[in-house]
Each structure stands twice: as C-alpha cells, then as structure tokens.
Design a protein around this motif. Sequence first.
Motif, mmCIF file in Angstrom:
data_model
loop_
_atom_site.group_PDB
_atom_site.id
_atom_site.type_symbol
_atom_site.label_atom_id
_atom_site.label_comp_id
_atom_site.label_asym_id
_atom_site.label_seq_id
_atom_site.Cartn_x
_atom_site.Cartn_y
_atom_site.Cartn_z
ATOM 1 N N CYS A 726 22.230 48.765 84.165
ATOM 2 C CA CYS A 726 22.701 47.695 84.658
ATOM 3 C C CYS A 726 22.340 46.551 83.708
ATOM 4 C CB CYS A 726 22.363 47.383 85.964
ATOM 5 S SG CYS A 726 22.956 48.604 87.347
ATOM 6 N N LEU A 727 21.117 46.475 83.220
ATOM 7 C CA LEU A 727 21.017 45.469 82.242
ATOM 8 C C LEU A 727 21.652 45.593 81.003
ATOM 9 C CD1 LEU A 727 19.130 43.293 81.117
ATOM 10 C CD2 LEU A 727 17.311 44.566 80.668
ATOM 11 N N GLY A 728 21.579 46.914 80.177
ATOM 12 C CA GLY A 728 22.081 47.279 79.016
ATOM 13 C C GLY A 728 23.772 46.877 79.109
ATOM 14 N N ASP A 729 24.444 47.401 80.038
ATOM 15 C CA ASP A 729 25.656 47.343 80.132
ATOM 16 C C ASP A 729 26.057 45.873 80.471
ATOM 17 O OD1 ASP A 729 28.413 48.637 80.556
ATOM 18 O OD2 ASP A 729 28.177 47.574 82.401
ATOM 19 N N GLY A 730 25.300 45.152 81.157
ATOM 20 C CA GLY A 730 25.689 43.593 81.420
ATOM 21 C C GLY A 730 25.403 43.034 80.296
ATOM 22 N N TYR A 731 24.539 43.225 79.433
ATOM 23 C CA TYR A 731 24.466 42.190 78.149
ATOM 24 C C TYR A 731 25.620 42.798 77.292
ATOM 25 C CZ TYR A 731 23.324 40.836 73.526
ATOM 26 O OH TYR A 731 23.282 40.253 72.211
ATOM 27 N N ALA A 732 26.214 44.028 77.016
ATOM 28 C CA ALA A 732 27.412 44.566 76.303
ATOM 29 C C ALA A 732 28.321 43.752 76.870
ATOM 30 C CB ALA A 732 27.164 45.947 76.056
ATOM 31 N N LYS A 733 28.829 43.791 78.066
ATOM 32 C CA LYS A 733 30.000 42.870 78.642
ATOM 33 C C LYS A 733 29.831 41.446 78.038
ATOM 34 C CE LYS A 733 30.707 45.933 82.591
ATOM 35 N NZ LYS A 733 30.812 46.093 83.908
ATOM 36 N N LEU A 734 28.828 40.727 78.053
ATOM 37 C CA LEU A 734 28.726 39.452 78.091
ATOM 38 C C LEU A 734 29.148 39.447 76.549
ATOM 39 C CD1 LEU A 734 25.529 38.323 79.967
ATOM 40 C CD2 LEU A 734 27.995 37.706 80.349
ATOM 41 N N ALA A 735 28.302 40.110 75.693
ATOM 42 C CA ALA A 735 28.750 40.190 73.907
ATOM 43 C C ALA A 735 30.240 40.314 73.679
ATOM 44 C CB ALA A 735 27.716 41.144 73.171
ATOM 45 N N PHE A 736 30.625 41.510 74.370
ATOM 46 C CA PHE A 736 31.999 41.905 74.042
ATOM 47 C C PHE A 736 33.100 40.965 74.645
ATOM 48 C CE2 PHE A 736 36.006 44.265 74.896
ATOM 49 C CZ PHE A 736 36.008 45.030 73.449
ATOM 50 N N VAL A 758 34.554 39.522 88.541
ATOM 51 C CA VAL A 758 34.491 41.025 88.608
ATOM 52 C C VAL A 758 34.460 41.753 87.101
ATOM 53 C CG1 VAL A 758 35.668 42.962 89.579
ATOM 54 C CG2 VAL A 758 35.557 40.874 91.025
ATOM 55 N N GLU A 759 35.352 40.995 86.364
ATOM 56 C CA GLU A 759 35.664 41.583 84.924
ATOM 57 C C GLU A 759 34.328 41.148 84.016
ATOM 58 O OE1 GLU A 759 38.915 39.106 83.918
ATOM 59 O OE2 GLU A 759 40.474 40.840 84.546
ATOM 60 N N GLY A 760 33.420 40.509 84.784
ATOM 61 C CA GLY A 760 32.342 40.140 84.085
ATOM 62 C C GLY A 760 31.140 41.037 84.436
ATOM 63 N N ILE A 761 29.999 40.427 84.851
ATOM 64 C CA ILE A 761 28.703 41.324 85.111
ATOM 65 C C ILE A 761 28.755 41.401 86.572
ATOM 66 C CG2 ILE A 761 27.640 41.016 82.920
ATOM 67 C CD1 ILE A 761 25.779 38.812 84.375
ATOM 68 N N GLN A 762 29.702 40.935 87.273
ATOM 69 C CA GLN A 762 29.667 40.751 88.988
ATOM 70 C C GLN A 762 29.041 42.445 89.367
ATOM 71 O OE1 GLN A 762 32.582 40.552 92.330
ATOM 72 N NE2 GLN A 762 32.071 38.703 91.592
ATOM 73 N N TRP A 763 29.308 43.362 88.973
ATOM 74 C CA TRP A 763 29.084 44.649 89.575
ATOM 75 C C TRP A 763 27.714 44.917 89.160
ATOM 76 C CZ3 TRP A 763 31.130 46.940 93.676
ATOM 77 C CH2 TRP A 763 32.279 46.644 93.991
#
Length: 771
Positions: A726-736, A758-763
């Motif tokens: 969740c941490l790694g994927d959340g950062y990747a979403k923020l960066a992308f 929802v399209e960000g890191i909400q999940w």
Amino acid sequence: GLPKFFGSLLKDTDLYAVRHAKTSALSGGMRRKLCVAIAFVGGSRTIILDEPTAGVDPNSRRSIWDLIARYKQGRTILLSTHYMEEADAIGDRIAVLDRGRLVTVGSSLFLKHKFGSGYRLTFNVLPSGGAAHQLLTMLVHSYIPVAKPEPRNGDTEIKFSFPTVELGDPNFIRMINDIDGRLEELGVVNYSLRDTTMDEVFLQISGDGKSVSKQSVDNIYWSPSDNESYGTPAEETTTHDSSSYTVDGAQVHFRNVSESEPKKAKSETPNRSNEKLTKESKHCAALPDVAMGTCTTGGQLFALLALKVNHFRRDVKGLVCQVFLPIILLCIALAFTGLRESMSFPSLELSPGIYGGNTFYTMGSTNHGEPAAIAQSLTSPIGIGASCLESSDPNSMISCGIATNLSVSKLGRWEKRRDDDRPATCSCLANTMTCSDGAAGKPPQRMTTSDGLTLYNLTGYNLEQYLSRTEEHFINNRWGGYSLGLSKEGSNDSTKFAKVWFSDTGYHSVGAFFNGLSNNILRANIPVNETTGEYGITTYNHPWSIDATDVLHFSWNSRLADVSLSVGIVLIYSIIVSFFTFHIVEERLSSLKHLYHLTGVSPFIYWLSNLIFDLIVISLQIGLTLGLFYALDSEVGGNPNNLLPLGVLIFLFAFTSIILSYITSWLFNESTNAFLAVTAFHIITGATGMVTVFSLSYFATTQNDTSLEDISIIVHYCFLIFPTYCLGDGYAKLAFNQVIANIFSNFDVSLYKNPFSVEGIQWNLVAISLQ
C-alpha cells in the motif's frame, strides 16, 4: 519531584558527591549501594535483594542497612543474606533455610525465645584463686536458682546463662542492683548482659545444631500472638553492637558503650498477609512524597517514555539504523531519480537576430510620419529586435555589437556597378532562376545592425523583382524583411500599413520578424524625452518536438523510475519499523519487560508507552522524509499538494506495521532474527507486489492485451492486504499523477487529480486503515 527524590536517594547512600561519575569508576561498595538505591526508584511495591551487602566493608554495610530501613515503609522487601547480624538488624520476619528446606519463620525475638539459650551474664573479675567465682555463684543462685554456670575462660572471666528468665523478673532486677552495690566486695571489674545472637540460633536449628533435634524445629513458625510477650524495640540512641528494649515501662540496657550514633527504630510487627494493601492509593500513601508521581498511570507512562528517550539517545546502532541510514538511502534514491529523462525543452527567443545573415526594408509612397519613424528605429543602434537592450537577458543566444555602415567596395557580384550599363538577363532552369551579373540593378544602401544583421534599404526598387533575381545568391541567408508606409489598394483610407516578408524555410521566421516589427513600432511611438533603449518586447517560443508515441514512452519510463523509488522507500521504512520489533524482543529476552511488571507497570501502560514512543520516532522520520522530498524537488515533492497525502500514507503504514510488529514479536526468541524476518517480510510483500503489477500493466499496455490488464487489477487488489505494498503503490500513484500533470501542463491542460480521490491513493489509505 523525581529530581529531588533522586538527590535525596543519592545523599542517603553517600553517593551524591559522585553523582556525575560513570559507574565503571565507582568502587565495589559504591556500585552495590547504587544497585540497592536503583531498586527503590519508581515506587516499587515489591523489592528482592540478593545478598546486597556481600563483599562490602562494614561502613558500607551499615549504610545499606540504614537505606533499607529508611525506605521500607509501604514496601515488601525480600532479602537474602548469610549475615545473621544483618537479618537481626533489619529483618521484620526472618526465614531460616537449611539445605534447601524452609526450617522456620518468625521475628528475631520469636526465634531467640524458641531456640536461644536465654540471656548471658559475663563478669570480668580480679585474680582471686576461685574465691570470686564462689561468691558470684552464691549471689546469682540466691536470686535465680535456675542460672547455669558456663565453662570458664581462665580465672578472670565468669559466665552464667538464664534459659528461662525474663527481663521483667523482679528477682533478676534485684540481683543486678545488688551486684552494682557490691562490685569491690565481689572483685568485679565490669560485667555485661546480652541476649542470644542469631548466629547461635542458626546453629541450634541448622543441621549442625547439637542441642536441638531436627524434629523439634520442624513446622515452628511465628504467629502474631507469639510476639506480644517479647517486647518491642525502643526508640533511642544506641550503638551498632548494642540494643535496648522497653519492658513493662522500664528500659534495660544490655551493654554499656562509650560511643553511640542515632539508630532508627524498626518495628518488630511483621507484615501480615491479611493486611496487604490492595489499592494503589493505599500503597502510594505509604510511600515518600517524592515517589508519588510514579504511582499514577501518567507518572508510569512518563517514566517509561523518559527511559526510552534516554535509551534511544545512547543506542548508537539504533540511531544509525533508524535515522541516519534511512536518510542516506533516501538521498541516494532521490539523486538517481533526478537522472530520469526530461520532457521539457529550452525556450527559444524569437528575434530576427537568431538567424543572422541579411534582411531589408522598403518605404512606400509615404516617407514621413510613423512609417519614417519606424524606418529610423530599424537603423538605430539598438538593433531590430529587443536582444540588445540595456536590460536584455545576458544569456541570450544573440550576440550584440555596434551598428556600422558598409562601403560600396564590399558589395557582391550580383549588384550592378555604377559604370555597367549592360542589360540584365535571367533564365529559369530546374525551377531555379539564374540571372546574369548586375541583374538586380544598382547596389542598395546597407548597414550592419547591433544584433548582427545586414540591413538593406530597398526603397525605390522593384521589390519583387529584386528578391527573385537575388534569390540564388541569398539562399538560406535572407529570412525576412519589412515594407513600410503601404496604402490599401482601391481605398481612400489614409491609414498606412506595414508588411512582413519571411522565408517559409525558417520555422520561426514569422514570429521572429513580427517581433522585430513590433519592437520598432513600440520605439517609434515613445516620447522624445524617453530613452528608447529601455523599451522592448521579447518573445519566447517553447518548442514541442515529440509525438504521442514519445509521450507514452516517456510516461512509462517515468513510472518505472517512480516504482524504483517506491521500492527504495519500502526498503527504508521496512528497516525502521523492523527495529521496533528488535527492541520489543530484546526487552522480553533480557527480562526488562518482566521487571517492568514487577515494579507495578501494567501491560496496557507498557504497550502504550512503546506505541507512543515509536510513533514519535516515526513522525520525526516522516518529517525528515518530506523535507528531503521538498528540498530535492522530486516529482512528488515539487508539488506541495502531494506532501500531505504522502505524510498520511507513511504514517498509516507505520502505525499498522508497528502494531503488526508487536503481535509477531512473540514468534521470535532472538532479536536479530526478529529484525531480519520482519524486514524480509516487508520487502518481499512490498517489492514483489509492485514489480509484478508494474510488469503486468506494462505488457498489457504495450501489447494492447485487455486480459493482462484485468489480471494486473486483480493482483493489485490482492496485494493491498499488505501495508508495505500500500505504501509503495501509493507513492507510485502520487508520482505518476504528477508526471502526467507536468506533461500536459505544456499544452495548458490541467490533468492533476486530487491525491485523496478514488483515482489517487484513497483505496491505499482505506486498505491500510482496515489492516
């Protein structure tokens, strides 16, 4: 408060003078006193001391006795010792162990009464050949018939024992008074009276006892009523080797001494099990005022937090692994991501000077007014554009010089000489016009402008004929020009127009030469009293030379770089949270946790103090992380709107991982194995999930395979059960999200999405919260 309590404790142990010294510099006796003093810190209810005075000098032993007697109120102290004198001096109840078996338990008076030989009266007499012995024996038996003479040690010492005589016996008191009045007659130099010592009692009831059988002492224990007839200690000045008791209101001194010191009374009333204090308030009421804070929940919590802060500050290994190493790794990771491919290109200043070469101007039918002012501005020292103003950009690609007029002798072959009247001939071959020498007519006036252009004055020339006949000579060396003072054909309107000529082979010639005209129109309209060199219009072009394929390629490269940085963040915070497990296991294996419980710390307070301290440490680390992201201007840190979501994401990950570390700490019997196992778990679940999902998404996009895309989505939601993913994927979403926003911002299109959507890191946040 606690500082005052510590100071008082150090003074009571005579350690105040060395309070700033290291324990390694203290003597053995000082260390022993320090250990005993530490046992009383924190308001401990139960204290166990194993031979606290072993191997110390008599003065230190007495000091430890006084310390125990002073701080024993409201506490239960279990002390083991081989010194019977020590047990007699400070013990309220004495339990005798012999060969691993509990023989008897009771107060000192109880044991002496049950197993002692009574009081002993010792006379030191003058040598008399046995006469003194006979007189004293007759005197003692006249008052106490049961007195027993003991073996003599020479002619000058006579001893009697009184096994069944009480100190309150009137005959005993009269005998003492009679002896005091007849000392010279009896030849007595001095005499002493003492009770049975604990050493003698121990010898009687131990396996080496001769006069008392083993069976006679089995199951003999002290009861509350046993102590009622044996007196209580008196509160008065006495020596180390003497004691006094109050019997029926009268004081009887067992031995006279010349030097004395204060000694605190000790209660002979033992702690009874049925009088045990069960409420914390009662316990705290019995403790010194300075220790009251530790009895409250807040006091215990504060003390544990202070202890952890000091331990953390002194733990070099912990500081390196939890503070310095993560910061170094994060700096390295951010430095590598700074090498990623860039989608931005340098801006280009649009001015005629960027092409150099040649240009021209021509005047129409009107050679006065604004058109004339514009023509004069073109030939001014400032140049055609705005590159040579006083406030121009010093980094401009256009170099500025001095405007000069060129002589006719330097004209090229295409210009007709003044003495040449031959007719001009031109022909078109292969779509190219070729003309003879001098076809363009007489040479025009020209000059070099300050921005490096050769400016021709073509006023009076057939402009179109001149341009076509000189095209071959000026190919790729003449990019535009100006026609000034033109009138609209077929109209009586007096408005004058200007025309900009440009070569379509120069991509930026339109904008460059329009900028030149705009600058000269501006300067032509500046008031006379103003300096024209201070005014100009600078135009920049931001090139975009990539297509949709390049954008897709760049976005995936950026996403790969962000996934790599995400793996680095996972590694960093895996190390940090794993160290929390290391400390928990270390405390359990070293019995420090058990010691906390023995001193009255409840499990809730223990785990709460660990959680609060660990969250404080992780919050400081999060602050440092966000500061580095912002300072190094990464994709995420470059936009302050990303810092709050990233901080919340890391904090929730840390909270979940800390709780998980507490739960799994019971699975390990070695702190090092716990650290390695938890670190490996976080890295595997985080890095494996991110690499797997990224690979599936990449191949699904490049191969346009919808089934792979569905699989990547399913795998993504499966890995959300792990906080590290969740941490790694959340950062990747923020960066992308930031990368895409930066790309399309070049087109003035805003595609930045709210990170908490929802399209960000909400999940990701929801998944960590549920964990």
